[in-house]
Enzyme design. Structure first.
Site, PDB file in Angstrom:
ATOM      1  N   CYS C 169       1.059  -1.299   0.428  1.00 24.93           N
ATOM      2  CA  CYS C 169      -0.210   0.071   0.014  1.00 24.93           C
ATOM      3  C   CYS C 169       0.897   1.591   0.150  1.00 24.93           C
ATOM      4  O   CYS C 169       0.523   2.336  -0.047  1.00 24.93           O
ATOM      5  CB  CYS C 169      -1.069  -0.040   1.522  1.00 24.93           C
ATOM      6  SG  CYS C 169      -2.081  -1.470   1.354  1.00 24.93           S
ATOM      7  N   HIS C 309      -2.800   8.683   5.593  1.00 22.08           N
ATOM      8  CA  HIS C 309      -2.675   7.902   5.003  1.00 22.08           C
ATOM      9  C   HIS C 309      -4.629   7.153   5.552  1.00 22.08           C
ATOM     10  O   HIS C 309      -4.913   6.666   4.494  1.00 22.08           O
ATOM     11  CB  HIS C 309      -1.532   6.497   6.129  1.00 22.08           C
ATOM     12  CG  HIS C 309      -2.430   4.856   4.493  1.00 22.08           C
ATOM     13  ND1 HIS C 309      -1.988   4.896   4.115  1.00 22.08           N
ATOM     14  CD2 HIS C 309      -2.721   3.841   6.077  1.00 22.08           C
ATOM     15  CE1 HIS C 309      -2.212   3.347   3.958  1.00 22.08           C
ATOM     16  NE2 HIS C 309      -2.657   2.691   4.497  1.00 22.08           N
ATOM     17  N   GLU C 320      -1.475   6.188  13.013  1.00 22.59           N
ATOM     18  CA  GLU C 320      -0.455   7.141  12.594  1.00 22.59           C
ATOM     19  C   GLU C 320      -0.320   8.510  12.800  1.00 22.59           C
ATOM     20  O   GLU C 320       0.396   9.221  12.705  1.00 22.59           O
ATOM     21  CB  GLU C 320      -1.573   6.998  11.256  1.00 22.59           C
ATOM     22  CG  GLU C 320      -1.562   8.253   9.904  1.00 22.59           C
ATOM     23  CD  GLU C 320      -2.491   7.518   9.056  1.00 22.59           C
ATOM     24  OE1 GLU C 320      -3.027   7.721   9.084  1.00 22.59           O
ATOM     25  OE2 GLU C 320      -2.088   8.373   7.708  1.00 22.59           O
ATOM     26  N   LYS C 341      -9.236   8.546   1.759  1.00 22.79           N
ATOM     27  CA  LYS C 341      -9.700   7.523   1.896  1.00 22.79           C
ATOM     28  C   LYS C 341     -11.393   7.844   1.767  1.00 22.79           C
ATOM     29  O   LYS C 341     -12.520   6.795   2.015  1.00 22.79           O
ATOM     30  CB  LYS C 341      -8.840   6.348   2.230  1.00 22.79           C
ATOM     31  CG  LYS C 341      -7.717   6.300   1.767  1.00 22.79           C
ATOM     32  CD  LYS C 341      -6.716   4.905   2.308  1.00 22.79           C
ATOM     33  CE  LYS C 341      -5.678   4.682   1.971  1.00 22.79           C
ATOM     34  NZ  LYS C 341      -4.654   6.131   2.276  1.00 22.79           N
ATOM     35  N   HIS C 346      -9.821   3.075  -0.836  1.00 20.41           N
ATOM     36  CA  HIS C 346      -8.063   2.841  -0.513  1.00 20.41           C
ATOM     37  C   HIS C 346      -8.063   1.869  -1.442  1.00 20.41           C
ATOM     38  O   HIS C 346      -8.203   0.412  -1.615  1.00 20.41           O
ATOM     39  CB  HIS C 346      -8.122   1.704   1.048  1.00 20.41           C
ATOM     40  CG  HIS C 346      -6.867   1.766   1.232  1.00 20.41           C
ATOM     41  ND1 HIS C 346      -5.595   1.256   0.387  1.00 20.41           N
ATOM     42  CD2 HIS C 346      -6.476   0.308   2.103  1.00 20.41           C
ATOM     43  CE1 HIS C 346      -4.542   1.669   0.652  1.00 20.41           C
ATOM     44  NE2 HIS C 346      -4.659   0.527   2.109  1.00 20.41           N
ATOM     45  N   PHE C 405       1.010  -3.068   4.032  1.00 23.95           N
ATOM     46  CA  PHE C 405       1.217  -4.883   4.302  1.00 23.95           C
ATOM     47  C   PHE C 405       2.930  -4.904   4.314  1.00 23.95           C
ATOM     48  O   PHE C 405       2.976  -4.607   3.101  1.00 23.95           O
ATOM     49  CB  PHE C 405       0.141  -5.865   4.197  1.00 23.95           C
ATOM     50  CG  PHE C 405      -1.133  -5.821   4.843  1.00 23.95           C
ATOM     51  CD1 PHE C 405      -2.091  -6.526   3.442  1.00 23.95           C
ATOM     52  CD2 PHE C 405      -1.322  -4.890   5.525  1.00 23.95           C
ATOM     53  CE1 PHE C 405      -3.409  -6.233   4.518  1.00 23.95           C
ATOM     54  CE2 PHE C 405      -3.080  -5.024   5.980  1.00 23.95           C
ATOM     55  CZ  PHE C 405      -3.555  -5.527   5.380  1.00 23.95           C
TER      56      PHE C 405
END
Lengths: 87, 405, 422
Positions: C169, C309, C320, C341, C346, C405
């Site tokens: 990502c 993010h 975050e 997002k 996403h 990930f």
């Protein structure tokens, strides 16, 4: 009535997530935390998924976050079996 | 400002003709091939019969059991090779200052066999049968991620996908990270797609060899060339800043002295391939003239038109028969992201040991005008080696490695 | 003097808008594009929501053969690249082929093609020994997704370095960072840099179901993506692409290009902790932020806007927030932070580039897009996340971050061009 045993759980745990190096699953692990046993959240999710598929007993999202030990998981599945037997 | 040098201090290899760097190198010098009839699955119905399979690899012998359910075969090879490379380098990245180590690997198809199993679970059973591990076990970044976790590597890291050029592109990028201040980078590539879906997904490109005999399955630069044999493997190289390596007394296989990558023009445009330019740029980057190159490890596609382009590029730089050329991948097949990394390991071992590994089974066709090293390995004083790697659709990479005095 | 990198063209294919203009209009209006999945019957799945693009490949100028051979993700990035080139004003013959390169990010490659074609060759998963006679001609392009970079290179006539960057990502940030590095070191003068993903396919939905990462607010899809909100329950899968034209500053200036922003700094780290889990302290993301700011020769005080993010999972948004506090100190409480997002879902590897595009547009327009659906902050997420409504303010420096990930943590800093010291 069907019964889900600790041995059933051991088999599934080994298949889903192996065995942590310093741990022997054959020991008395009923009340050890999954964390102590070296299983992280994904390993637990995989284990829960496998249990659901093989037993047909659903493991709710909330239950999964609370389940801390093999005993709790085995009991959850068996109470699922009891509910099924009654209905 | 002085440009930092990147040197290779550790190698880890899992190849079809040898598990472990020493086994691989010994087998390679003895022309022992790892190309055999496919045994991983029943290939009866398929037109491709041969593959380079890594043999004798038992995951439980190399990895903790908790990593096995969550890893594709290629990640297991990558992790094993990475551990070997770090052991070979004599370094534990987790003991270095926090962000002083990185990982850059190349991937081509990710964990394809793992992916096939989960696709089968999805389509053959139901969505609920897809493994939780599918969320990361198959994707291209998985080897970098798992190596990083296992060895506590937290610095700048990455993953490049450029098909068979990937092995060189990953190491080239690792060198860039070292130049930019990261003292150690674990690099290389791993790939395995030896499952029915992996084979079937490659077949339509029309470049796979359909021969049955291992000795004549993969014949680059031969007039009998009929495609390549697919293979699997992992080759991991530990790269370090030369000064840092020297300070800790590390053994050095060689310096990554030059690197360049180009992309071919659109087919039908009439413009020439960019392979020659990649070679020239890599040599310029290393400040090395063609006469100073002692051996070329060819990409060796095994497809006539591609072989022609490669031979032409080599000859335009070195002159016909101008430099010894070899392709030890004739003993392994083409290993996608691991291929060029394995060639790099072979080149570093060649320089270190003063011996060029042979190309096997090939009768070089005159038209290519290449001085191909066939038959037995060739003893030679090697100061430099040029590596060439090309990926499907036009990716070109070239790398010049230099022995350290 | 070191070479600097500027953005001179932007192309976006995003849910809710077929081009950059529509994308910007939607996200600044605070509208969402998250809906019930329409690409396939979602009812067997746990999460039934996605942010789909209304994408007509033929209307976007792709030929029959391009449409046939290219996975949807490849189609997205080719269309976005074409938009970006047009936006940049660079004439095709102004590009010097060997000085032009390509860097395209993608987390999951040609997933839709592989998923769809597997069903065919296996005849619905009936056989492990899948039938090669049913393999479509360009399947190799799906087998190895470097084909995405190849297609963009062919479009642009680029013959410099070309690659797909696939770091989960953070691919969208990392591909742009990679491209910047190639320009800075002198290997290329122009890079087409961006990312694409089209993961809305049964296999992807199923695997995120298995780890319970995606929202199950199926009865209220439009409001399901709720970064930083107390009631958030996971991310909403999206798709799309963004491609930027990056140029070396001096030559961009010489040709009178419009400069959206410079890319002043980029850094990446790994948490080396877990393939999908995050430690709550956010230390590696914080270090990436610090390193990116250092490279930019800027301080936390200089940051006008943080593009988060903000995936909307319980763990990410806390991780975050902690990272911002760690890296920016007191400034974390003053700077507006938002997650788009919340509106476009996403899109995995693509989103990082789409977010960089949004960041550049924020500088261009001096407007910060909101975080939609943020009605009640998670008490542990106590920053200013620009709830619901876009905000006008001077935007000179934008920090955009990503987390993926594999443990990847990346940060990039964009700066208004006339702000940058020469």
């Amino acid at each position: 009535m069907q019964k889900f045993t600790l041995d059933d759980l051991r088999t599934i745990m080994r298949a889903c997530a192996g065995e942590a190096e310093s741990i022997d699953l054959e020991d008395d692990i009923l009340d050890m935390s999954f964390e102590e046993l070296g299983y992280d959240s994904i390993a637990l999710l995989e284990t829960a998924g496998r249990i659901e598929r093989s037993t047909g007993i659903a493991i709710a999202d909330n239950d999964l976050t609370i389940l801390g030990t093999p005993r709790a998981l085995v009991d959850l599945v068996n109470s699922g079996y009891s509910r099924e037997a009654v209905t | 400002m002085r440009v930092r040098c990147a040197v290779a201090t550790g190698l880890g290899v899992a190849a079809p003709n040898g598990l472990g760097t020493e086994n691989y190198w010994t087998a390679t010098l003895q022309s022992v091939t790892g190309i055999r009839p496919i045994s991983r699955f029943d290939a009866t119905v398929y037109p491709v019969k041969l593959a380079g399979e890594v043999r004798g690899f038992e995951p439980a012998e190399h990895l903790p059991s908790r990593l096995i359910p969550q890893t594709d075969h290629m990640t297991r090879l990558a992790l094993t090779a990475a551990a070997w490379a770090l052991a070979d380098a004599g370094v534990d990245p987790g003991s270095l200052p926090e962000y002083d180590a990185g990982v850059v690997t190349a991937s081509s198809c990710g964990g394809f066999e793992f992916g096939q199993r989960e696709l089968e679970n999805l389509w053959g059973r139901a969505p609920g049968h897809v493994s939780a591990y599918q969320s990361f076990a198959w994707f291209y970044a998985v080897n970098t991620g798992q190596i990083s976790i296992r060895h506590g590597i937290r610095g700048p890291s990455g993953v490049l996908v450029t098909d068979d050029a990937g092995g060189l592109d990953a190491v080239g990028h690792a060198r860039r990270l070292i130049r930019n201040g990261t003292p150690l980078v674990v690099s290389g590539g791993a790939d395995s797609s030896l499952c029915p879906w992996g084979l079937v997904a490659q077949l339509p490109c029309g470049m796979l060899a359909t021969g049955q005999e291992p000795d004549s399955g993969y014949l680059p630069f031969d007039e009998r060339a009929g495609g390549y044999v697919p293979g699997e493997g992992a080759a991991i190289i530990v790269l370090e800043d030369a000064d840092a390596a020297r300070r800790r007394g590390a053994r050095c296989y060689g310096e990554i002295a030059g690197y360049a990558a180009t992309f071919d023009p659109r087919p039908g445009s009439g413009r020439p391939s960019g392979l020659r330019r990649a070679i020239e740029l890599a040599l310029a980057d290393a400040d090395v003239t063609p006469s100073e190159v002692d051996v070329v490890f060819a990409d060796a596609a095994g497809v006539r038109e591609l072989d022609r382009v490669e031979a032409s590029a080599i000859n335009s730089v070195f002159g016909p028969y101008g430099v010894p050329v070899t392709a030890p991948k004739t003993m392994t097949g083409r290993l996608h992201a691991a291929g060029a990394a394995l060639d790099l390991a072979a080149a570093l071992l060649a320089i270190t040991n003063g011996i060029i590994p042979p190309t096997v089974n090939v009768r070089p066709a005159q038209e290519y005008q290449l001085n191909l090293v066939t038959g037995t390995p060739l003893r030679a004083r090697l100061r430099t080696a040029l590596l060439i790697a090309r990926g499907y659709s036009g990716f070109n990479a070239a790398m010049l490695v230099r022995g350290v005095a | 003097m070191s070479r600097q990198v500027v953005i001179t063209g932007i192309g976006v294919v995003a849910p809710g808008g077929r081009d950059t203009k529509a994308f910007w209009e939607m996200i600044t209006a605070g509208r969402t594009a998250t809906r019930r999945i329409s690409f396939f019957d979602p009812h067997p799945f746990r999460s039934q929501i996605a942010a789909e693009c209304s994408f007509d490949a033929a209307a976007e100028g792709l030929s029959y053969q391009e449409i046939r051979r290219m996975d949807r993700a490849a189609q997205f990035c080719v269309v976005a690249a074409r938009q970006a080139l047009s936006d940049s004003g660079l004439e095709p013959d102004a590009l010097v082929p060997h000085r032009t390169g390509v860097s395209i990010g993608s987390a999951v490659g040609a997933t839709m093609t592989l998923d769809r074609e597997y069903a065919v060759v296996s005849n619905g998963g009936r056989t492990w020994h899948v039938d090669h006679r049913y393999a479509v001609p360009h399947l190799y392009d799906a087998f190895v997704p470097s084909s995405f970079a190849a297609e963009v290179a062919w479009l642009a006539g680029a013959e410099g370095p070309a690659a797909v960057v696939s770091a989960g990502c953070t691919s969208g940030l990392d591909a742009v960072g990679h491209a910047c590095e190639l320009i800075r070191e002198g290997t290329a003068d122009v890079m087409l840099a961006g990312a694409t993903d089209a993961p809305i396919s049964p296999i992807t939905v199923a695997c995120f179901d298995a780890i319970k990462a995606t929202s199950i607010r199926n009865d209220d899809a439009a409001h399901a993506s709720r970064p930083f909100d107390r009631s958030r329950d996971g991310f909403v899968l999206g798709e799309g692409a963004a491609v930027l034209v990056l140029e070396e500053l001096a030559s961009a200036r010489r040709r009178g290009a419009r400069l959206y922003a410079s890319i002043a700094g980029f850094a990446s780290r790994c948490n080396a902790y877990h393939m999908t889990g995050l430690r709550p302290d956010g230390r590696e993301m914080a270090d990436a932020i610090k390193a990116a700011l250092d490279q930019s020769r800027l301080n936390p005080e200089d940051v006008s806007y943080v593009n988060a993010h903000g995936s909307g999972t319980k763990q990410n948004d806390r991780h975050e927030t902690a990272a911002f506090k760690r890296a920016l100190g007191e400034k974390a409480y003053q700077v507006p932070v938002s997650s788009i997002k919340s509106m476009i879902g996403h899109s995995l590897g693509a989103i990082g580039s789409i977010e960089i595009a949004a960041s550049a547009l924020a500088i261009e327009h001096n407007v910060v897009p909101p975080t939609a659906n943020l009605n009640e902050r998670d008490p542990e997420c106590d920053l200013d996340y620009v709830p619901l409504t876009a905000r006008e303010l001077p935007v000179d420096v934008v920090l955009s971050v990503g987390s993926g990930f594999g443990g990847f943590q990346s940060a990039i800093v964009l700066a208004r061009q006339d702000l940058k010291a020469a």
